[in-house]
Design a protein around this motif. Structure first.
Motif, PDB file in Angstrom:
ATOM      1  N   UNK A 145      35.003  54.456  32.744  1.00 39.83           N
ATOM      2  CA  UNK A 145      35.690  53.955  33.934  1.00 39.83           C
ATOM      3  C   UNK A 145      35.929  52.444  33.899  1.00 39.83           C
ATOM      4  N   UNK A 146      35.467  51.778  32.846  1.00 38.98           N
ATOM      5  CA  UNK A 146      35.699  50.338  32.727  1.00 38.98           C
ATOM      6  C   UNK A 146      37.052  50.094  32.080  1.00 38.98           C
ATOM      7  N   UNK A 147      37.864  49.150  32.578  1.00 38.25           N
ATOM      8  CA  UNK A 147      37.602  48.258  33.715  1.00 38.25           C
ATOM      9  C   UNK A 147      38.222  48.719  35.036  1.00 38.25           C
ATOM     10  N   UNK A 148      38.716  49.953  35.090  1.00 38.94           N
ATOM     11  CA  UNK A 148      39.440  50.408  36.279  1.00 38.94           C
ATOM     12  C   UNK A 148      38.564  50.378  37.520  1.00 38.94           C
ATOM     13  N   UNK A 149      37.329  50.867  37.410  1.00 39.25           N
ATOM     14  CA  UNK A 149      36.407  50.884  38.543  1.00 39.25           C
ATOM     15  C   UNK A 149      35.219  49.969  38.222  1.00 39.25           C
ATOM     16  N   UNK A 150      35.511  48.687  38.143  1.00 45.21           N
ATOM     17  CA  UNK A 150      34.551  47.750  37.573  1.00 45.21           C
ATOM     18  C   UNK A 150      33.282  47.612  38.405  1.00 45.21           C
ATOM     19  N   UNK A 151      33.408  47.619  39.749  1.00 42.92           N
ATOM     20  CA  UNK A 151      32.199  47.481  40.571  1.00 42.92           C
ATOM     21  C   UNK A 151      31.262  48.670  40.377  1.00 42.92           C
TER      22      UNK A 151
END
Length: 377
Positions: A145-151
């Motif tokens: 999921x990086x960097x789309x959902x970074x948090x």
């Protein structure tokens, strides 16, 4: 983190002292150049399976600047400096990576930099700090999921590292220790900071200090409520009378801190803040609590800004911050990173014209009163 002797020549980043990696296997190869970011002792300039949701620990919403007309693309330059300070052992660790796409042979994710920085303040030994320092970026990079959902990815990486420390302790109880952790990623125009503990990140925005993290102290009202809601207590400012931080990775050997699922009074879940960088954002300071024991956030920004205006060297600036902290009698290990967002030094700020203010002395007031009295007569 005890003792009172400065100096020392031990190799803080030596691989012999690292805990075994419970995640090792076909998909977990040895670290590449990230291992080069292991903390040296003072004297070296450095240039350079699902995520569990825990109630009551929100992700801090995005912080944005007022002026966003131009799409500012930062140019990162960083430096770091560490010192054992007035302690017998060095338990701080850090990592500086100005371009992790090169380190991991990845395609660039877009315009702008792809950088990673972190500081880790160990307690009860340096094993946890060294382990998280060496593995956190890899955990982030290997998440699909990086960097789309970074948090979400960063939070998951913190929890995975915490679980790995628990497994390491079952292999060798001598490796039991804990660490606070603060990580900062710069991806394109965005700065993302994740913090669990009392390290701190501060951005200079045209000379004004913008705090990108909160100090997780047990006495903090929000943290105290969370601790008590999970079965813990705060005594004399210490979590369960033992730790002076409310969030940390590791410490699985300490009774009453965490249960088998990682839940409990001592949380490894980081607070995450995200900011879109603008041309007004000048540099970032990341430091362990030994720095912030003697510097206020604005004071540190003012100090670093003056030094960068003198020589525009973030590595030299870090050394000067540490030297100043020692002069101010900080009693802890010291680790600091400065990341500049521009190739130019911070500009001189034009001071607003002061309003003219006139006052009259007591003597002048007496003469005036005498003059007015004479007119009356």
């Amino acid at each position: 983190m005890e003792g009172s002797v400065r100096g020392g020549s031990e190799n803080v980043g030596s691989s012999e002292s690292r805990p075994p990696n419970p995640l090792a296997g076909a998909n977990w190869q040895c670290l590449t150049a990230v291992n080069a970011g292991r903390t040296p002792i003072s004297g070296t300039l450095v240039r350079h399976t699902s995520l569990k949701q825990i109630s009551g620990i929100p992700v801090v919403p995005e912080v944005s600047g007022k002026k966003c007309e131009k799409e500012f693309i930062p140019i990162v330059r960083s430096g770091a400096w560490v010192d054992i300070g007035y302690r017998q052992n060095m338990e701080d660790a850090y990592v500086c990576c100005d371009n992790f796409t090169d380190e991991y042979c990845l395609k660039n994710t877009g315009d702008g930099p792809n950088a990673f920085y972190g500081v880790f303040d160990g307690h009860g030994g340096r094993h946890a700090a060294d382990f998280v320092c060496s593995n956190l970026l890899r955990l982030i990079m290997e998440d699909e999921d990086f960097p789309k959902h970074i948090e979400k990815v960063i939070t998951s990486a913190f929890l995975q590292a915490d679980t790995a420390l628990a497994e390491a302790c079952t292999i060798n109880s001598a490796l039991a220790s804990g660490t606070t952790a603060l990580a900062a990623l710069i991806v394109g125009r965005y700065l993302v900071v994740a913090n669990a503990g009392d390290c701190r990140a501060v951005v200079s925005r045209r000379g004004k200090a913008i705090e990108m993290s909160c100090d997780h102290k047990p006495s903090c009202i929000r943290e105290k409520k969370r601790i008590e809601a999970t079965g813990g207590f705060v005594y004399d400012g210490y979590l369960n009378g033992q730790l002076n931080v409310a969030r940390a990775l590791g410490d699985w050997h300490m009774e009453g801190m965490k249960d088998a699922d990682g839940l409990g009074p001592l949380s490894a879940v980081p607070e995450v803040k995200k900011m879109k960088l603008t041309e007004e954002d000048e540099f970032l300071i990341i430091g362990c609590d030994g720095i912030w024991d003697v510097f206020r956030s604005q004071n540190a920004v003012d100090f670093a800004r003056r030094k960068l205006q003198e020589h525009n060297d973030p590595a030299a600036c870090c050394k000067e911050i540490v030297d100043e902290a020692l002069k101010r009698k900080s009693g802890d290990n010291l680790a600091v990173i400065v990341v500049c967002f521009n190739s130019m030094p911070p500009p001189l700020l034009a001071l607003p014209k002061a309003r003219v203010q006139r006052s009259i002395s007591a003597e002048g007031l007496k003469e005036l009163q005498s003059f007015l009295n004479s007119l009356g007569n």
